[in-house]
Write a protein that holds these residues in place. Sequence first.
Motif, PDB file in Angstrom:
ATOM      1  N   VAL A 199       0.852  -1.185   0.000  1.00 39.94           N
ATOM      2  CA  VAL A 199       0.000   0.000   0.000  1.00 39.94           C
ATOM      3  C   VAL A 199       0.889   1.237   0.000  1.00 39.94           C
ATOM      4  O   VAL A 199       1.886   1.303   0.722  1.00 39.94           O
ATOM      5  CB  VAL A 199      -0.936   0.020   1.222  1.00 39.94           C
ATOM      6  N   PHE A 200       0.521   2.210  -0.814  1.00 37.57           N
ATOM      7  CA  PHE A 200       1.291   3.441  -0.953  1.00 37.57           C
ATOM      8  C   PHE A 200       0.367   4.643  -0.763  1.00 37.57           C
ATOM      9  O   PHE A 200      -0.851   4.537  -0.919  1.00 37.57           O
ATOM     10  CB  PHE A 200       1.926   3.532  -2.348  1.00 37.57           C
ATOM     11  N   HIS A 201       0.955   5.766  -0.451  1.00 42.05           N
ATOM     12  CA  HIS A 201       0.212   7.028  -0.506  1.00 42.05           C
ATOM     13  C   HIS A 201       1.187   8.149  -0.838  1.00 42.05           C
ATOM     14  O   HIS A 201       2.394   8.036  -0.592  1.00 42.05           O
ATOM     15  CB  HIS A 201      -0.523   7.316   0.816  1.00 42.05           C
ATOM     16  N   THR A 202       0.646   9.222  -1.413  1.00 42.95           N
ATOM     17  CA  THR A 202       1.480  10.362  -1.777  1.00 42.95           C
ATOM     18  C   THR A 202       0.638  11.622  -1.820  1.00 42.95           C
ATOM     19  O   THR A 202      -0.580  11.564  -2.067  1.00 42.95           O
ATOM     20  CB  THR A 202       2.150  10.143  -3.148  1.00 42.95           C
ATOM     21  N   ARG A 203       1.271  12.739  -1.562  1.00 46.25           N
ATOM     22  CA  ARG A 203       0.601  14.024  -1.721  1.00 46.25           C
ATOM     23  C   ARG A 203       0.457  14.350  -3.196  1.00 46.25           C
ATOM     24  O   ARG A 203       1.312  14.007  -4.011  1.00 46.25           O
ATOM     25  CB  ARG A 203       1.384  15.127  -1.008  1.00 46.25           C
ATOM     26  N   LEU A 204      -0.617  15.030  -3.551  1.00 45.47           N
ATOM     27  CA  LEU A 204      -0.895  15.388  -4.931  1.00 45.47           C
ATOM     28  C   LEU A 204      -0.859  16.897  -5.103  1.00 45.47           C
ATOM     29  O   LEU A 204      -1.280  17.648  -4.218  1.00 45.47           O
ATOM     30  CB  LEU A 204      -2.279  14.885  -5.350  1.00 45.47           C
ATOM     31  N   ASP A 205      -0.364  17.338  -6.252  1.00 45.36           N
ATOM     32  CA  ASP A 205      -0.536  18.739  -6.631  1.00 45.36           C
ATOM     33  C   ASP A 205      -2.008  18.987  -6.952  1.00 45.36           C
ATOM     34  O   ASP A 205      -2.772  18.047  -7.213  1.00 45.36           O
ATOM     35  CB  ASP A 205       0.324  19.074  -7.850  1.00 45.36           C
ATOM     36  N   SER A 206      -2.403  20.245  -6.953  1.00 42.17           N
ATOM     37  CA  SER A 206      -3.818  20.569  -7.144  1.00 42.17           C
ATOM     38  C   SER A 206      -4.336  20.091  -8.498  1.00 42.17           C
ATOM     39  O   SER A 206      -5.470  19.602  -8.601  1.00 42.17           O
ATOM     40  CB  SER A 206      -4.040  22.077  -6.998  1.00 42.17           C
ATOM     41  N   ASP A 207      -3.506  20.209  -9.556  1.00 47.10           N
ATOM     42  CA  ASP A 207      -3.973  19.771 -10.873  1.00 47.10           C
ATOM     43  C   ASP A 207      -4.069  18.247 -10.947  1.00 47.10           C
ATOM     44  O   ASP A 207      -4.968  17.697 -11.592  1.00 47.10           O
ATOM     45  CB  ASP A 207      -3.071  20.307 -11.989  1.00 47.10           C
ATOM     46  N   GLU A 208      -3.158  17.536 -10.262  1.00 46.54           N
ATOM     47  CA  GLU A 208      -3.234  16.075 -10.220  1.00 46.54           C
ATOM     48  C   GLU A 208      -4.506  15.629  -9.502  1.00 46.54           C
ATOM     49  O   GLU A 208      -5.207  14.713  -9.962  1.00 46.54           O
ATOM     50  CB  GLU A 208      -2.011  15.509  -9.505  1.00 46.54           C
ATOM     51  N   ALA A 209      -4.785  16.263  -8.368  1.00 45.04           N
ATOM     52  CA  ALA A 209      -5.981  15.913  -7.605  1.00 45.04           C
ATOM     53  C   ALA A 209      -7.237  16.199  -8.420  1.00 45.04           C
ATOM     54  O   ALA A 209      -8.180  15.389  -8.429  1.00 45.04           O
ATOM     55  CB  ALA A 209      -6.009  16.683  -6.283  1.00 45.04           C
ATOM     56  N   ALA A 210      -7.259  17.340  -9.118  1.00 41.18           N
ATOM     57  CA  ALA A 210      -8.431  17.688  -9.929  1.00 41.18           C
ATOM     58  C   ALA A 210      -8.637  16.676 -11.050  1.00 41.18           C
ATOM     59  O   ALA A 210      -9.776  16.274 -11.349  1.00 41.18           O
ATOM     60  CB  ALA A 210      -8.266  19.092 -10.503  1.00 41.18           C
ATOM     61  N   ALA A 211      -7.545  16.237 -11.678  1.00 40.83           N
ATOM     62  CA  ALA A 211      -7.650  15.261 -12.764  1.00 40.83           C
ATOM     63  C   ALA A 211      -8.198  13.933 -12.241  1.00 40.83           C
ATOM     64  O   ALA A 211      -9.099  13.336 -12.856  1.00 40.83           O
ATOM     65  CB  ALA A 211      -6.296  15.062 -13.423  1.00 40.83           C
ATOM     66  N   LEU A 212      -7.683  13.457 -11.122  1.00 39.58           N
ATOM     67  CA  LEU A 212      -8.154  12.184 -10.585  1.00 39.58           C
ATOM     68  C   LEU A 212      -9.614  12.277 -10.135  1.00 39.58           C
ATOM     69  O   LEU A 212     -10.387  11.337 -10.323  1.00 39.58           O
ATOM     70  CB  LEU A 212      -7.268  11.745  -9.425  1.00 39.58           C
TER      71      LEU A 212
END
Length: 218
Positions: A199-212
Amino acid sequence: MTLAETQALFHAAVTRAEGDRSLEIQRCFSGSDELGASERVQIYADMYLWRLVDALREDYPKMAALLGDERFYALGEAYACEHPSRHHDLGRVGVHLPAYLRANPDPERPDLADLAALEWARTEVFFEAEVAPASSDALAALPPEGFLETSLRLVPALRLLTAEHDVAALWRALEDGNPAPPPAPGTRAIAVWRRGFEVFHTRLDSDEAAALRAVASG
């Protein structure tokens, strides 16, 4: 008292349901020279609570490490009283802990709710269904008109979180055995996913989060 009534009384006493049942317990259960009926039933109530706290510790190991045994036990006891186990799977007992911590924030660690949300998401994705993701070759093979008509779907073993504190840094410090940094306020998006048995986790940039999130909404 019937067997069903006796079982209901014992269950209520062990799970610490609201109400004083001491007189009923004295009439229904036997005491000994060393312990009265209430004290004997209390042993089972304590064992039940300890088992619930142990289950919470399994799903929230970083929070347990951060708070220490006494504070984590007190949190587990308060939580279990408000959210008793309702599922045959004891692994589901902690499902409401992030919401409970948002409703009852810790003045010393206002980031506990975000840490709980991250740990619960990691638990959830570990047990999600395994699916084969689409490959880059499969996408490249689509004709232009087919590409425009194709929509993407996220794998089940993925969660997108919005945290109000930098809990990714807190989680990493606890994972590495380092002192916990102070709470760091600020909205952050986090992706949690599983690959194989990891299991992994990572912080996202705002544009990455919006795309997902756009993909997740269809």
